[in-house]
Design an enzyme around this catalytic site. Structure first.
Site, mmCIF file in Angstrom:
data_model
loop_
_atom_site.group_PDB
_atom_site.id
_atom_site.type_symbol
_atom_site.label_atom_id
_atom_site.label_comp_id
_atom_site.label_asym_id
_atom_site.label_seq_id
_atom_site.Cartn_x
_atom_site.Cartn_y
_atom_site.Cartn_z
ATOM 1 N N LYS A 14 21.148 -18.583 22.588
ATOM 2 C CA LYS A 14 19.907 -18.172 21.922
ATOM 3 C C LYS A 14 19.059 -17.342 22.882
ATOM 4 O O LYS A 14 18.664 -17.818 23.938
ATOM 5 C CB LYS A 14 19.130 -19.405 21.465
ATOM 6 C CG LYS A 14 17.744 -19.124 20.897
ATOM 7 C CD LYS A 14 16.993 -20.416 20.603
ATOM 8 C CE LYS A 14 15.531 -20.176 20.291
ATOM 9 N NZ LYS A 14 14.781 -21.453 20.106
ATOM 10 N N ASP A 54 8.575 -16.677 21.809
ATOM 11 C CA ASP A 54 8.451 -17.248 20.469
ATOM 12 C C ASP A 54 6.988 -17.586 20.187
ATOM 13 O O ASP A 54 6.469 -18.592 20.674
ATOM 14 C CB ASP A 54 9.321 -18.504 20.352
ATOM 15 C CG ASP A 54 9.242 -19.119 18.960
ATOM 16 O OD1 ASP A 54 8.807 -18.419 18.029
ATOM 17 O OD2 ASP A 54 9.625 -20.293 18.818
ATOM 18 N N LYS A 100 2.319 -20.807 16.592
ATOM 19 C CA LYS A 100 2.159 -21.965 17.468
ATOM 20 C C LYS A 100 0.727 -22.031 17.988
ATOM 21 O O LYS A 100 0.108 -20.985 18.227
ATOM 22 C CB LYS A 100 3.096 -21.864 18.678
ATOM 23 C CG LYS A 100 4.577 -21.950 18.408
ATOM 24 C CD LYS A 100 5.338 -21.742 19.710
ATOM 25 C CE LYS A 100 6.842 -21.771 19.512
ATOM 26 N NZ LYS A 100 7.339 -23.117 19.198
ATOM 27 N N ASP A 140 12.261 -19.566 25.934
ATOM 28 C CA ASP A 140 13.007 -19.780 24.702
ATOM 29 C C ASP A 140 14.304 -18.985 24.661
ATOM 30 O O ASP A 140 15.036 -19.052 23.683
ATOM 31 C CB ASP A 140 12.136 -19.452 23.487
ATOM 32 C CG ASP A 140 12.450 -20.329 22.285
ATOM 33 O OD1 ASP A 140 13.061 -21.402 22.484
ATOM 34 O OD2 ASP A 140 12.103 -19.945 21.157
ATOM 35 N N ASP A 191 8.828 -20.817 12.615
ATOM 36 C CA ASP A 191 8.988 -21.276 13.989
ATOM 37 C C ASP A 191 10.339 -21.942 14.214
ATOM 38 O O ASP A 191 10.651 -22.354 15.322
ATOM 39 C CB ASP A 191 7.847 -22.233 14.354
ATOM 40 C CG ASP A 191 7.715 -22.440 15.853
ATOM 41 O OD1 ASP A 191 8.253 -21.611 16.608
ATOM 42 O OD2 ASP A 191 7.081 -23.426 16.271
ATOM 43 N N GLU A 241 13.199 -20.366 14.147
ATOM 44 C CA GLU A 241 13.881 -19.070 14.112
ATOM 45 C C GLU A 241 15.168 -19.054 14.916
ATOM 46 O O GLU A 241 16.065 -18.259 14.650
ATOM 47 C CB GLU A 241 12.939 -17.971 14.608
ATOM 48 C CG GLU A 241 12.871 -17.768 16.112
ATOM 49 C CD GLU A 241 12.352 -18.995 16.872
ATOM 50 O OE1 GLU A 241 12.765 -19.189 18.031
ATOM 51 O OE2 GLU A 241 11.536 -19.763 16.320
ATOM 52 N N ARG A 300 17.695 -21.090 15.104
ATOM 53 C CA ARG A 300 18.915 -21.388 14.336
ATOM 54 C C ARG A 300 19.295 -20.219 13.431
ATOM 55 O O ARG A 300 20.466 -20.058 13.067
ATOM 56 C CB ARG A 300 18.734 -22.679 13.552
ATOM 57 C CG ARG A 300 17.712 -22.653 12.444
ATOM 58 C CD ARG A 300 17.226 -24.029 12.064
ATOM 59 N NE ARG A 300 16.405 -24.613 13.124
ATOM 60 C CZ ARG A 300 15.912 -25.854 13.082
ATOM 61 N NH1 ARG A 300 16.176 -26.638 12.041
ATOM 62 N NH2 ARG A 300 15.179 -26.301 14.068
#
Length: 459
Positions: A227, A232, A239, A250, A309, A311, A313
């Site tokens: 990933k 993010d 967030k 992230d 949030d 995202e 996956r």
């Protein structure tokens, strides 16, 4: 920063590791003046304590490092690294190191010299080590370099490591190791059927992309998927500031698979390696994807977006589908995916998922040998209903808050094509300094995987 051992013929000071219960026995074998000095200085062999014994000229005759007790050692790892950080500059040759801990402790010594110094000089350990006898020094130096690569990438803020810079880092690694990299960017993602990667990253000023690195012409096919969310914000499900502060990390999954790929290639493992990294920034703009949107993934499954949030996956889904089309013998994804995994296991354990008990057994034995702890969580099939919203095939963020890491793993498994697949839900960050692990980015699970791969893939 030097993550290398001193040459074997380098003049070196003796460094004696002494456990608490062995101290008196060790002292009886020393010159009276040495024993008197050690007792006068109150050295007990407590874990991590360091004492320098002077010579007649006022220099250093030897160093002592406390190796504690079995109980104190069990509460941590890389104990030699803690000693290295406290020693004065010089070159040392260690004595008293348990044979079964030699490689792990020697690696810890190397990693005690890691510091992220792009923006400011730091103070890593200054003491150097002659590799202990019987240790494969070259292999450990390669592993340390791979770990340093992972840490550097995670530690770099998003203004200097967006999707374009992550692509450049991937290309640099490929050039160094003789691998090949292709990249699909921006609107070409739609043309080549990577709709979820495009959707998540389209609101950023830097175009989303998918990197595809290949190395090796023969052997089992191993595909690593990382990933690469370089920052993010949470998207439209923004967030709060307190949750956004560490979101430069992230892309920790991408950083970890690149570090592992470096180790595999530099060590020359006989595999056909493929690394897939969907690199995006989850940003906020007028074209950002929305809660309630229904997206169609590369493999045709539809996904209802119930939280922008969640995202990671989504971008992994397209990458996993693409990886599965090549039918690898083993496919592994690594991602800083869920807060639920941190609540369950904290920052130090890497949870992983697999349906293959042989893989799990090999991995856990390897993790214990190299002090890279992992913990198996279940692909619990009865929870599949939790990720099926009714209006679409899948829900990217099931309501209720239960089993968040498991439902995320089940979501990803839907895109793995029924292959031998494992997923790691890592944290990628050390919240407070520990031996060999300064506060900041850290690899999780990579060394355990490297150790396990020969058994898992029959190399």
């Amino acid at each position: 920063m030097s993550l290398r051992f001193a040459a074997p013929d380098t003049p070196a000071l003796p460094l004696h590791l002494v456990a608490e219960e062995a101290l008196e026995g060790w002292l009886t074998g020393q010159a009276p003046e040495v024993a008197a000095w050690v007792r006068a200085m109150g050295f007990t062999g407590a874990l991590g304590r360091v004492l320098v014994v002077p010579d007649a000229a006022g220099g250093i005759a030897m160093g002592l490092g406390g190796y504690g007790s079995a109980t104190s050692r069990a509460r941590g790892r890389f104990h030699l690294a803690g000693i290295a950080a406290a020693l004065p500059a010089g070159t040392y040759r260690v004595a008293g190191l348990p044979e079964d801990q030699a490689e792990t402790e020697a690696l810890g010594w190397l990693l005690s010299h890691y510091a992220y110094e792009r923006y400011r000089d730091q103070s890593p350990a200054k003491a150097r080590l002659v590799a202990p006898e019987g240790v494969d020094a070259a292999r450990l130096e390669i592993i340390a370099a791979g770990e340093a690569l992972t840490r550097d990438l995670i530690n770099t803020p998003a203004n200097d490591l967006g999707p374009d810079a992550l692509e450049a880092a991937c290309a640099a690694i490929a050039d160094q190791q003789g691998a090949r990299v292709t990249c699909v960017r921006g609107e070409d993602l739609l043309a080549q059927n990577f709709p979820l990667i495009h959707t998540v990253g389209r609101a950023s000023a830097v175009a989303p992309r998918l990197m595809d690195m290949r190395w090796g012409q023969s052997g089992p096919k191993l595909t690593l998927v990382g990933k690469g969310v370089c920052f993010d914000t949470g998207g439209l499900n923004l967030k709060p500031g307190s949750s956004m502060g560490l979101m430069k990390k992230d892309m920790g999954g991408a950083a970890t698979v690149l570090g592992l790929a470096h180790m595999i290639m530099a060590l020359g493992l006989p595999v056909q390696l493929r690394v897939l990294i969907p690199a995006v920034e989850n940003a906020v703009a007028g074209n950002a994807f929305r809660p309630g949107d229904i997206l169609t993934a590369r493999n045709g499954l539809t996904v209802e977006v119930n939280n922008t949030d969640a995202e990671g996956r989504l971008v992994l889904a397209d990458a996993l589908s693409y990886g599965a089309e090549d039918a690898p013998d083993l496919m592994i994804s690594m991602a800083t995916l869920t807060g639920a995994a941190r609540v369950a296991l904290g920052p130090d354990l890497a949870p992983y998922y697999t349906d293959d008990t042989r893989f799990a057994g090999a991995l856990e034995a390897a993790a214990a040998r190299v002090a890279d702890p992992v913990w198996r969580l279940p692909f619990h099939t009865p929870y599949e209903a939790m990720i099926e919203p009714g209006i679409a095939d899948l829900d990217n963020a099931p309501s209720g808050g239960f089993a968040g890491s498991i439902t995320a793993a089940l979501f990803l498994r839907r895109f793995a094509g029924g292959l031998n697949y494992s997923h790691f839900d890592i944290y990628g960050w050390t919240p407070s300094a520990a031996p060999a692990r300064p506060k900041g980015g850290v690899g999780m699970g990579a060394r355990a995987l490297l150790e396990a791969l020969p058994e898992v893939l029959g190399l």
